[in-house]
Design an enzyme around this catalytic site. Structure first.
Site, PDB file in Angstrom:
ATOM      1  CB  SER A 158      -0.847   6.151   7.515  1.00 31.77           C
ATOM      2  OG  SER A 158      -0.420   5.101   8.204  1.00 31.77           O
ATOM      3  CB  SER A 166       0.414   3.422   4.640  1.00 25.48           C
ATOM      4  OG  SER A 166       1.210   2.303   4.993  1.00 25.48           O
ATOM      5  CB  SER A 219      -0.901   0.076   1.260  1.00 23.04           C
ATOM      6  OG  SER A 219      -0.335   0.217   2.323  1.00 23.04           O
ATOM      7  CE  LYS A 261       0.732   1.804   8.811  1.00 23.71           C
ATOM      8  NZ  LYS A 261      -0.102   2.496   7.652  1.00 23.71           N
TER       9      LYS A 261
END
Length: 247
Positions: A195, A43, A41, A104
């Site tokens: 995100s 994010s 993705s 992350k």
């Protein structure tokens, strides 16, 4: 005739032995040293792009049950534990569903107070340094048709990285103050307006859920292409990102 049969059996046995040894070596490397991950993705744009493939060091934070294939419940907590540092890009298991991997950046340590105010990250009541640093344009399905502002952020420990601010005053740009519990970490994506992270339903991430730290991009292909589509490599491979260390 018997000599030929014995020779064939011997050759087959040696081949099988080599294959088993190779599989065991790969298992050891994946479990204890490095594991490959792909970015599914946007994010973490602009730092990590969809189509990036990277190595994650398993030893960076020690080992928990989530360090191993199938997550066997052999022990609790971590062994040879190493603490994530502010600014690390880390792979972790989603607290509410440990079967799912997320990636992350660590922005909050245990005991920190974290808050977003007018798009600016505040740590323990102090706004971090944030300066405009250009424009970003994604490729493939993430291309919105326009450029997105890049902001260079610098955390209190000196770690700097680029973030995106696609939609000023979005729901994640102004939050309540979060107090990070002991043994937990606050994670955010660099693509701040796109995100799912600790500001929302991801919540605080226990140290036990950390899988490893992102280290290096070893392959990258754009245009929503699969790495198996070799015929697209000449036009879609992001050559400049190969063997790039993550920051």
């Amino acid at each position: 005739m018997s000599d030929k049969v014995e020779k064939k059996e011997s050759t087959f046995g040696e081949t099988l032995k080599v294959i088993v040894q190779a599989l065991l070596l790969a298992l050891v490397i994946r479990s204890f040293l490095f594991q490959p991950f792909s970015i599914p993705s946007g994010s973490m744009m602009p730092t990590l792009l969809v189509g990036d493939y990277l190595f994650v060091s398993k030893y960076a934070y020690g080992y928990s049950r989530y360090s191993f294939p199938f997550s066997p419940n052999l022990f609790s907590g971590r062994i040879w534990s190493g603490e994530p540092k502010r600014g690390d890009i880390a792979v972790f298991r989603l607290p509410r569903n440990p079967k799912i991997d997320y990636i992350k950046r660590v922005v909050g340590l245990p005991g920190d107070r974290i808050q977003m105010i007018n798009s600016v990250l505040h740590i323990n009541g102090t706004p971090i340094e944030r300066v405009r640093a250009g424009e970003f344009r994604a490729d493939g399905s993430y291309d919105t048709g326009s450029d997105t502002p890049i902001y260079r952020e610098t955390l209190p420990n000196g770690v700097s990285f680029d973030t995106l601010d696609q939609t000023p005053n979005s729901i994640g740009d102004n939050t309540r103050e979060f107090l990070v519990p002991a043994g937990h970490y606050f994670m955010m994506g660099d693509n701040r307006d796109n995100s799912a992270d600790s500001r929302f339903d991801v919540g605080y991430v226990p140290l036990e859920n950390f899988v490893g730290r992102a280290e290096m991009i070893f392959f990258s292909i754009g245009g929503d292409s699969s790495p198996l589509e070799i015929w697209k490599w000449p036009s879609e491979m992001r050559v400049g990102r190969l063997f790039e260390m993550t920051e």
